[in-house]
Each structure stands twice: as C-alpha cells, then as structure tokens.
Enzyme design. Structure first.
Site, mmCIF file in Angstrom:
data_model
loop_
_atom_site.group_PDB
_atom_site.id
_atom_site.type_symbol
_atom_site.label_atom_id
_atom_site.label_comp_id
_atom_site.label_asym_id
_atom_site.label_seq_id
_atom_site.Cartn_x
_atom_site.Cartn_y
_atom_site.Cartn_z
ATOM 1 N N ASP A 47 66.237 35.097 21.184
ATOM 2 C CA ASP A 47 67.003 34.873 22.412
ATOM 3 C C ASP A 47 67.775 36.128 22.806
ATOM 4 O OD1 ASP A 47 68.221 32.672 24.265
ATOM 5 O OD2 ASP A 47 69.950 33.777 23.510
ATOM 6 N N TYR A 52 73.255 41.253 26.980
ATOM 7 C CA TYR A 52 73.457 41.683 25.571
ATOM 8 C C TYR A 52 73.099 43.156 25.379
ATOM 9 C CZ TYR A 52 73.063 36.554 25.075
ATOM 10 O OH TYR A 52 73.193 35.200 25.239
ATOM 11 N N LYS A 77 67.128 36.132 30.051
ATOM 12 C CA LYS A 77 67.906 35.364 31.037
ATOM 13 C C LYS A 77 68.156 36.192 32.294
ATOM 14 C CE LYS A 77 70.354 33.281 27.126
ATOM 15 N NZ LYS A 77 70.495 34.343 26.126
ATOM 16 N N HIS A 110 70.913 32.472 33.501
ATOM 17 C CA HIS A 110 71.965 32.573 32.484
ATOM 18 C C HIS A 110 73.166 31.663 32.770
ATOM 19 C CE1 HIS A 110 73.670 35.601 29.336
ATOM 20 N NE2 HIS A 110 74.064 34.376 29.092
HETATM 21 N N1 LIG Z 1 73.442 31.262 27.189
HETATM 22 C C1 LIG Z 1 74.646 31.709 26.973
HETATM 23 O O1 LIG Z 1 75.504 31.777 27.869
HETATM 24 C C2 LIG Z 1 75.017 32.159 25.595
HETATM 25 C C3 LIG Z 1 76.363 32.384 25.255
HETATM 26 C C4 LIG Z 1 76.655 32.762 23.947
HETATM 27 C C5 LIG Z 1 75.637 32.900 23.011
HETATM 28 N N2 LIG Z 1 74.324 32.720 23.376
HETATM 29 C C6 LIG Z 1 73.206 32.888 22.411
HETATM 30 O O2 LIG Z 1 73.516 32.147 21.236
HETATM 31 C C7 LIG Z 1 73.444 33.025 20.121
HETATM 32 C C8 LIG Z 1 74.354 32.552 18.991
HETATM 33 O O3 LIG Z 1 75.711 32.527 19.398
HETATM 34 P P1 LIG Z 1 76.770 33.650 18.981
HETATM 35 O O4 LIG Z 1 76.112 34.954 18.849
HETATM 36 O O5 LIG Z 1 77.883 33.531 19.960
HETATM 37 O O6 LIG Z 1 77.346 33.217 17.594
HETATM 38 P P2 LIG Z 1 77.056 32.175 16.384
HETATM 39 O O7 LIG Z 1 75.602 32.109 16.088
HETATM 40 O O8 LIG Z 1 77.804 30.925 16.666
HETATM 41 O O9 LIG Z 1 77.830 32.909 15.215
HETATM 42 C C9 LIG Z 1 77.475 34.178 14.761
HETATM 43 C C10 LIG Z 1 78.443 34.522 13.638
HETATM 44 O O10 LIG Z 1 78.187 33.625 12.536
HETATM 45 C C11 LIG Z 1 77.994 34.402 11.360
HETATM 46 N N3 LIG Z 1 77.014 33.717 10.518
HETATM 47 C C12 LIG Z 1 75.727 33.433 10.809
HETATM 48 N N4 LIG Z 1 75.135 32.781 9.795
HETATM 49 C C13 LIG Z 1 76.086 32.661 8.828
HETATM 50 C C14 LIG Z 1 76.068 32.083 7.540
HETATM 51 N N5 LIG Z 1 74.984 31.499 7.045
HETATM 52 N N6 LIG Z 1 77.211 32.139 6.812
HETATM 53 C C15 LIG Z 1 78.322 32.723 7.310
HETATM 54 N N7 LIG Z 1 78.401 33.282 8.520
HETATM 55 C C16 LIG Z 1 77.283 33.245 9.287
HETATM 56 C C17 LIG Z 1 77.478 35.746 11.832
HETATM 57 O O11 LIG Z 1 77.817 36.747 10.905
HETATM 58 P P3 LIG Z 1 76.688 37.606 10.117
HETATM 59 O O12 LIG Z 1 75.949 38.395 11.162
HETATM 60 O O13 LIG Z 1 77.493 38.416 9.172
HETATM 61 O O14 LIG Z 1 75.810 36.614 9.412
HETATM 62 C C18 LIG Z 1 78.272 35.926 13.118
HETATM 63 O O15 LIG Z 1 79.557 36.438 12.839
HETATM 64 C C19 LIG Z 1 73.816 34.377 20.729
HETATM 65 O O16 LIG Z 1 73.570 35.467 19.869
HETATM 66 C C20 LIG Z 1 73.014 34.342 21.987
HETATM 67 O O17 LIG Z 1 71.660 34.647 21.723
HETATM 68 C C21 LIG Z 1 74.015 32.335 24.648
#
Ligand SMILES: NC(=O)c1ccc[n+]([C@@H]2O[C@H](COP(=O)([O-])OP(=O)(O)OC[C@H]3O[C@@H](n4cnc5c(N)ncnc54)[C@H](OP(=O)(O)O)[C@@H]3O)[C@@H](O)[C@H]2O)c1
Length: 282
Positions: A47, A52, A77, A110
C-alpha cells in the site's frame, strides 16, 4: 521459504492477500531494504501513495526483488489536488511512471475532501482508468456512507474496498456494517495506532495475547481478520514483519472479540481526522 497468505475475494472477483503491507516512512535505500525484507517473508499487497513520497522506492524494491510482477498487488492513491477527471487520469499515469509499472493492481481515492466536492468526478476517472487497463481493482479511502452512497448512485459502480482508520480504539462498527451490506471490503489503516496511540500496550490486548502465547500486534491482526477486515500493517523491522504474518494458527474466542470491542471510543481517532471535515490535497 515464505508461507502463502490466505486470500480475500473482492466484489469485482479479484483476490487480495488477507494482510497488506503499509509503507508510510519506508523510503530511500533503507526503505528498499525494508520492503525487500517484507517481500521475502511473503508480503505481496503493498500500500503506497503519492503522499508517502515513496512510489519510486516501492518500484525499485519490486525490480530488485526478482519476484514476478504478477505476484504483486500494488496499490496507490489519488491525491486530493487531482480530483478533476482529466487531472486524475494524468496523475495516475504519472504515478505509474514514478513506480515504473504499466498498471496499478489496486487504486483508491485517498480522501473524499467533501468541501471541494469533486470526489464523484474522481470516481468516474478511476472507472475510466480501469476500463483502459491503467488500474485494475478500484476503491476508495476515508469515505463515509454519504460519500459512498453518492458515488454508487451517480455511477452504478460500487468500490471494492474502503480503506479507513481502524484499530481497537476506533473500531468503526457502523461503517463496517454498511460495508458488509454493500459488499465492500474494509481495509484497516493504522491498525497498531501508528506511533501515536498505545494500543500495542493495552492491558486487555496484552492479557489476550498472553493467553495465546502471541503478541499484542498479532492479536490485533487476528482480530481484524476475524472481523472480516483487511489490515494494512506497517513495519520496517524484519522480526515484526514476520510476527505480523504469523496469525493464521490461532483463533480469538467470541469472548475475546467482545473484550476488544469494548475498547473502542467515540473520540478514538489517532489525529481527529474525521473525513467529513478533514481534507488532504497530497
Ligand atoms: N488511507 C489513508 O488515509 C491512510 C492513513 C494512514 C495509514 N495508511 C496506510 O496504513 C498503513 C499502516 O498504518 P501506519 O503506518 O499509520 O501505522 P501502523 O501500522 O498502525 O503502525 C506502525 C508502527 O507499528 C510498529 N509495529 C509494527 N509491527 C509491530 C510489532 N509486531 N510489534 C511492535 N511494533 C510494531 C512499527 O514499528 P516497526 O517499524 O519498528 O516495526 C510502527 O512504529 C500505512 O503505512 C499506510 O500504508 C493509510
């Protein structure tokens, strides 16, 4: 040797891996290595977004991986600045050049940016881009029922997915029910609350994790799967990436699902990004 991730079938007949890789902050040379690490473990649904600033990084990792193009589901997106029909088409073409691919497997609007009011135009552009093969599965992100109703009524085309903020502190029960009625798959963004909330340290989730000899992150991924959601999990850490896929060998009981359901809060959004008000143009 990686294990294959089970698949989810969408309303357009295509299939997606049940867990996707988020890529916010996976950028540059480090990002390429982090992506290659995830690909080696079996992640195939990737994704990304113009926002990004890493479509080039994702493309580079795909090329370096040696994995056949057809194995990937690459999802990007449309930025809010390009909702006008013809601008949207040009933007998708530009993004395809940036990532170095002939087509996106999946492509989303998006944010609806309802005050601008151009999201129906944008949706028509996605429908057209799908017709001429620039994108395959089409969906949206951060759409509320009123936005979904409008695009469906005005075009007759229902999005395959709606990617929304969804974690145990904001579980989006009503929107999930709406999606289920329309046959839309719910993709969960920030399933771990990004770095901004402490859902990975929640006592209830940690207690359930201990019960199953799993981690809080694994319980959250599993909870999503059992709800019928497709979680987009982001990690640049190989062990975490591995852990987040090791979720197909245990099951949460109904009582555990109910305990997690109780953690949701009306104001549980990480950054108060209510799509009715919040706008994003990149
Ligand atoms: N459509 C939208 O508007 C929108 C908005 C926000 C996000 N997104 C998408 O959703 C994805 C995920 O959301 P996000 O990036 O906001 O954050 P997230 O996946 O909720 O959290 C990422 C955090 O969790 C940690 N983490 C992951 N696996 C872990 C584990 N097993 N144990 C401990 N910590 C862990 C990562 O650290 P480490 O790297 O150290 O593991 C990082 O600090 C985004 O990257 C993006 O692709 C879309």
């Amino acid at each position: 040797m990686h294990k294959k991730i089970p698949k989810v079938t969408l309303n357009d007949g295509s299939k997606l891996p049940a867990v996707g890789l988020g890529t916010i902050s996976l950028k540059g040379a480090t990002g390429v290595n982090e992506l290659l690490s995830a690909f080696n473990l079996g992640y195939r649904l990737i994704d990304t977004s113009t926002n990004y600033e890493n479509e080039g990084t994702v493309g580079e990792a795909i090329r370096r991986s040696g994995i056949p193009r057809e194995e990937f589901i690459i999802s990007s997106k449309l930025p809010g600045s390009h909702h006008a029909h013809d601008e949207a088409i040009l933007m998708i073409q530009e993004q395809a050049y940036r990532i170095g691919l002939d087509y996106f497997d999946k492509y989303l609007i998006h944010w609806p940016n309802p005050k601008v009011g151009m999201y129906v135009d944008a949706w028509k552009a996605l429908i057209d881009a799908q017709k001429f093969g620039l994108i395959r599965t089409i969906g949206v992100s951060n759409f509320l029922p009123e936005h979904l109703d409008r695009i469906i009524e005005e075009t007759g085309v229902t999005p395959a997915t709606n990617q929304i903020e969804l974690h145990p502190y904001f579980n989006q029960e009503e929107l999930r029910e709406y999606h289920a009625k329309k046959g839309i798959i719910t993709e969960s963004w920030s399933p771990f609350g990004r770095e901004k909330n402490d859902v990975l340290e929640d006592e209830t989730i940690l207690a359930i994790a201990k019960q199953h000899k799993k981690t809080a992150a694994q319980v959250i991924v599993r909870w999503n799967i059992q709800l019928g959601n497709l979680p987009i999990v982001r990690s640049g850490n190989h062990e975490h990436q591995k852990e987040n896929l090791a979720v197909f060998d245990f099951e949460l009981s109904q009582d555990e699902m109910n305990q997690i359901a109780k953690l949701t809060k009306p104001d549980g959004r990480i950054e108060d990004q209510d799509p009715a008000e919040y706008e994003e143009f990149v």
